[in-house]
Design a protein around this motif. Structure first.
Motif, PDB file in Angstrom:
ATOM      1  N   THR A  92       0.836  -1.201   0.000  1.00 14.15           N
ATOM      2  CA  THR A  92       0.000   0.000   0.000  1.00 14.15           C
ATOM      3  C   THR A  92       0.870   1.249   0.000  1.00 14.15           C
ATOM      4  O   THR A  92       0.642   2.185  -0.782  1.00 14.15           O
ATOM      5  CB  THR A  92      -0.933   0.000   1.226  1.00 14.15           C
ATOM      6  OG1 THR A  92      -1.716  -1.196   1.202  1.00 14.15           O
ATOM      7  CG2 THR A  92      -1.842   1.214   1.223  1.00 14.15           C
ATOM      8  N   LYS A  93       1.879   1.252   0.862  1.00  8.17           N
ATOM      9  CA  LYS A  93       2.782   2.404   0.953  1.00  8.17           C
ATOM     10  C   LYS A  93       3.488   2.643  -0.373  1.00  8.17           C
ATOM     11  O   LYS A  93       3.576   3.779  -0.842  1.00  8.17           O
ATOM     12  CB  LYS A  93       3.804   2.174   2.068  1.00  8.17           C
ATOM     13  CG  LYS A  93       4.780   3.297   2.227  1.00  8.17           C
ATOM     14  CD  LYS A  93       5.794   2.999   3.314  1.00  8.17           C
ATOM     15  CE  LYS A  93       6.765   4.166   3.406  1.00  8.17           C
ATOM     16  NZ  LYS A  93       7.929   3.885   4.190  1.00  8.17           N
ATOM     17  N   GLU A  96       1.060   4.166  -2.884  1.00  2.63           N
ATOM     18  CA  GLU A  96       0.716   5.555  -2.565  1.00  2.63           C
ATOM     19  C   GLU A  96       1.865   6.515  -2.825  1.00  2.63           C
ATOM     20  O   GLU A  96       1.650   7.672  -3.171  1.00  2.63           O
ATOM     21  CB  GLU A  96       0.265   5.661  -1.107  1.00  2.63           C
ATOM     22  CG  GLU A  96      -1.091   5.028  -0.869  1.00  2.63           C
ATOM     23  CD  GLU A  96      -1.480   5.001   0.600  1.00  2.63           C
ATOM     24  OE1 GLU A  96      -0.636   5.308   1.473  1.00  2.63           O
ATOM     25  OE2 GLU A  96      -2.646   4.662   0.869  1.00  2.63           O
ATOM     26  N   GLU A  97       3.099   6.037  -2.654  1.00  2.43           N
ATOM     27  CA  GLU A  97       4.268   6.903  -2.807  1.00  2.43           C
ATOM     28  C   GLU A  97       4.949   6.753  -4.166  1.00  2.43           C
ATOM     29  O   GLU A  97       5.987   7.363  -4.411  1.00  2.43           O
ATOM     30  CB  GLU A  97       5.259   6.634  -1.676  1.00  2.43           C
ATOM     31  CG  GLU A  97       4.680   6.992  -0.318  1.00  2.43           C
ATOM     32  CD  GLU A  97       5.612   6.671   0.839  1.00  2.43           C
ATOM     33  OE1 GLU A  97       6.747   6.194   0.597  1.00  2.43           O
ATOM     34  OE2 GLU A  97       5.205   6.908   1.991  1.00  2.43           O
TER      35      GLU A  97
END
Length: 130
Positions: A92-93, A96-97
């Motif tokens: 997820t990180k 998102e990044e």
């Protein structure tokens, strides 16, 4: 339907269908299988996403939802089951990044799942195109 028709000139190798373990998602993908059959789009396989959560501290896998819906659907539809991808906060990180998950988190519990799924797809499609 219009997307499939727009892609036809590019000769897509097929579709990879993704479900989660829950019955509602499996039902949606069952309809996608019917759609693929009606449009002549080959199904390369089914992936079960969000299949368990691997604790980042102890590495224990807990099935938050259920397990096996994607595998059972693949067996019933006689298409390859490509694997399960666990929930992973690192994935997820990275999404998102805008990071490269494979490069940034090679020790993630989802990493081997992605490698295995990718290899099966490559092996299956290379056999079909040679």
């Amino acid at each position: 339907i219009s997307t499939v028709e727009a892609l036809r000139p590019y000769k897509p190798l097929g579709a990879i269908l993704v479900t989660t373990p829950q019955a509602i998602s499996v039902g949606d993908v069952r309809r996608e299988l019917t759609f693929c059959k009606k449009t002549g789009l080959r199904v390369l396989g089914i992936v079960e996403n969000m299949s368990g959560f691997v604790c980042p501290h102890c590495s224990e896998c807990t099935n938050l939802f259920s397990k096996g819906g994607g595998e059972e659907l693949a067996r019933h539809a006689k298409v390859p089951f490509l694997g399960c991808v666990p929930l992973d906060p690192q994935l997820t990180k990275s999404l998102e990044e805008g990071q490269d998950f494979i490069q940034e988190f090679p020790k993630s519990p989802a990493f081997p799942a992605f490698i295995s799924i990718t290899q099966q797809i490559l092996d299956g499609t290379s056999a079909q195109t040679s």
